[in-house]
Design a protein around this motif. Structure first.
Motif, PDB file in Angstrom:
ATOM      1  N   LYS A  64       0.841  -1.206   0.000  1.00 45.30           N
ATOM      2  CA  LYS A  64       0.000   0.000   0.000  1.00 45.30           C
ATOM      3  C   LYS A  64       0.872   1.251   0.000  1.00 45.30           C
ATOM      4  O   LYS A  64       0.620   2.197  -0.751  1.00 45.30           O
ATOM      5  CB  LYS A  64      -0.916  -0.024   1.228  1.00 45.30           C
ATOM      6  CG  LYS A  64      -1.860   1.128   1.338  1.00 45.30           C
ATOM      7  CD  LYS A  64      -2.712   0.968   2.592  1.00 45.30           C
ATOM      8  CE  LYS A  64      -3.528   2.196   2.880  1.00 45.30           C
ATOM      9  NZ  LYS A  64      -4.288   2.061   4.137  1.00 45.30           N
ATOM     10  N   ARG A  65       1.937   1.249   0.821  1.00 45.26           N
ATOM     11  CA  ARG A  65       2.841   2.408   0.864  1.00 45.26           C
ATOM     12  C   ARG A  65       3.550   2.603  -0.477  1.00 45.26           C
ATOM     13  O   ARG A  65       3.646   3.723  -0.984  1.00 45.26           O
ATOM     14  CB  ARG A  65       3.866   2.240   1.994  1.00 45.26           C
ATOM     15  CG  ARG A  65       3.311   2.487   3.382  1.00 45.26           C
ATOM     16  CD  ARG A  65       4.412   2.508   4.436  1.00 45.26           C
ATOM     17  NE  ARG A  65       5.028   1.200   4.630  1.00 45.26           N
ATOM     18  CZ  ARG A  65       4.557   0.260   5.444  1.00 45.26           C
ATOM     19  NH1 ARG A  65       3.454   0.453   6.125  1.00 45.26           N
ATOM     20  NH2 ARG A  65       5.202  -0.897   5.581  1.00 45.26           N
ATOM     21  N   VAL A  66       4.044   1.516  -1.055  1.00 47.30           N
ATOM     22  CA  VAL A  66       4.749   1.596  -2.342  1.00 47.30           C
ATOM     23  C   VAL A  66       3.797   2.099  -3.424  1.00 47.30           C
ATOM     24  O   VAL A  66       4.160   2.967  -4.232  1.00 47.30           O
ATOM     25  CB  VAL A  66       5.357   0.229  -2.725  1.00 47.30           C
ATOM     26  CG1 VAL A  66       5.834   0.216  -4.161  1.00 47.30           C
ATOM     27  CG2 VAL A  66       6.493  -0.115  -1.779  1.00 47.30           C
ATOM     28  N   THR A  67       2.592   1.568  -3.452  1.00 50.34           N
ATOM     29  CA  THR A  67       1.608   2.011  -4.439  1.00 50.34           C
ATOM     30  C   THR A  67       1.306   3.496  -4.265  1.00 50.34           C
ATOM     31  O   THR A  67       1.211   4.234  -5.256  1.00 50.34           O
ATOM     32  CB  THR A  67       0.315   1.183  -4.322  1.00 50.34           C
ATOM     33  OG1 THR A  67       0.633  -0.191  -4.548  1.00 50.34           O
ATOM     34  CG2 THR A  67      -0.735   1.636  -5.316  1.00 50.34           C
ATOM     35  N   GLY A  68       1.198   3.950  -3.034  1.00 50.33           N
ATOM     36  CA  GLY A  68       0.962   5.373  -2.780  1.00 50.33           C
ATOM     37  C   GLY A  68       2.093   6.241  -3.310  1.00 50.33           C
ATOM     38  O   GLY A  68       1.854   7.299  -3.904  1.00 50.33           O
ATOM     39  N   ARG A  69       3.331   5.783  -3.118  1.00 42.69           N
ATOM     40  CA  ARG A  69       4.475   6.541  -3.639  1.00 42.69           C
ATOM     41  C   ARG A  69       4.459   6.559  -5.158  1.00 42.69           C
ATOM     42  O   ARG A  69       4.749   7.580  -5.782  1.00 42.69           O
ATOM     43  CB  ARG A  69       5.788   5.958  -3.105  1.00 42.69           C
ATOM     44  CG  ARG A  69       6.015   6.234  -1.628  1.00 42.69           C
ATOM     45  CD  ARG A  69       7.435   5.933  -1.189  1.00 42.69           C
ATOM     46  NE  ARG A  69       7.836   4.562  -1.394  1.00 42.69           N
ATOM     47  CZ  ARG A  69       7.767   3.588  -0.473  1.00 42.69           C
ATOM     48  NH1 ARG A  69       7.289   3.871   0.719  1.00 42.69           N
ATOM     49  NH2 ARG A  69       8.180   2.375  -0.765  1.00 42.69           N
ATOM     50  N   HIS A  70       4.115   5.439  -5.768  1.00 48.90           N
ATOM     51  CA  HIS A  70       4.054   5.386  -7.230  1.00 48.90           C
ATOM     52  C   HIS A  70       2.966   6.320  -7.763  1.00 48.90           C
ATOM     53  O   HIS A  70       3.188   7.044  -8.742  1.00 48.90           O
ATOM     54  CB  HIS A  70       3.786   3.958  -7.710  1.00 48.90           C
ATOM     55  CG  HIS A  70       4.947   3.038  -7.516  1.00 48.90           C
ATOM     56  ND1 HIS A  70       4.873   1.695  -7.753  1.00 48.90           N
ATOM     57  CD2 HIS A  70       6.221   3.261  -7.094  1.00 48.90           C
ATOM     58  CE1 HIS A  70       6.033   1.134  -7.499  1.00 48.90           C
ATOM     59  NE2 HIS A  70       6.866   2.069  -7.096  1.00 48.90           N
ATOM     60  N   LEU A  71       1.815   6.300  -7.127  1.00 49.17           N
ATOM     61  CA  LEU A  71       0.728   7.191  -7.562  1.00 49.17           C
ATOM     62  C   LEU A  71       1.121   8.657  -7.404  1.00 49.17           C
ATOM     63  O   LEU A  71       0.819   9.482  -8.270  1.00 49.17           O
ATOM     64  CB  LEU A  71      -0.551   6.890  -6.786  1.00 49.17           C
ATOM     65  CG  LEU A  71      -1.242   5.574  -7.129  1.00 49.17           C
ATOM     66  CD1 LEU A  71      -2.398   5.314  -6.164  1.00 49.17           C
ATOM     67  CD2 LEU A  71      -1.740   5.589  -8.563  1.00 49.17           C
TER      68      LEU A  71
END
Length: 93
Positions: A64-71
């Motif tokens: 979830k954290r990685v996806t947030g950074r990517h977004l």
């Protein structure tokens, strides 16, 4: 009940190749109104399942954290033409 929980953990670790494929997922568990004391011979198995569930939660939180950074990175790229969405993002530079 522990068999169903173990099957659910295995299905999460090894998902189906295609989203619609059946991997023998476990049904939603509903806690009985009275379980009584846990049999001593099941404690180590239940503790292992609890540990694996905690590891799964941690892995999902990290994803979830990685996806947030990517977004956030994608949203930081201004469109080539104002009012349009970016067509692609060059990540080679």
């Amino acid at each position: 009940m522990l068999n169903a929980m173990e099957a659910s953990i295995a299905a999460a670790k090894f998902p189906a190749p295609n989203p619609g494929d059946d991997v023998g997922g476990a049904p939603v568990w509903v806690m009985p109104t009275y379980l009584g004391p846990m049999p001593a011979d099941l404690r180590s198995r239940a503790n292992r399942i609890l540990g694996e569930q905690r590891e799964s939660i941690e892995a999902l939180e990290e994803r979830k954290r990685v996806t947030g950074r990517h977004l956030a990175a994608i949203e930081a790229v201004p469109p080539a033409h104002p009012g349009d969405n970016a067509a692609y993002l060059d990540v080679t530079s």
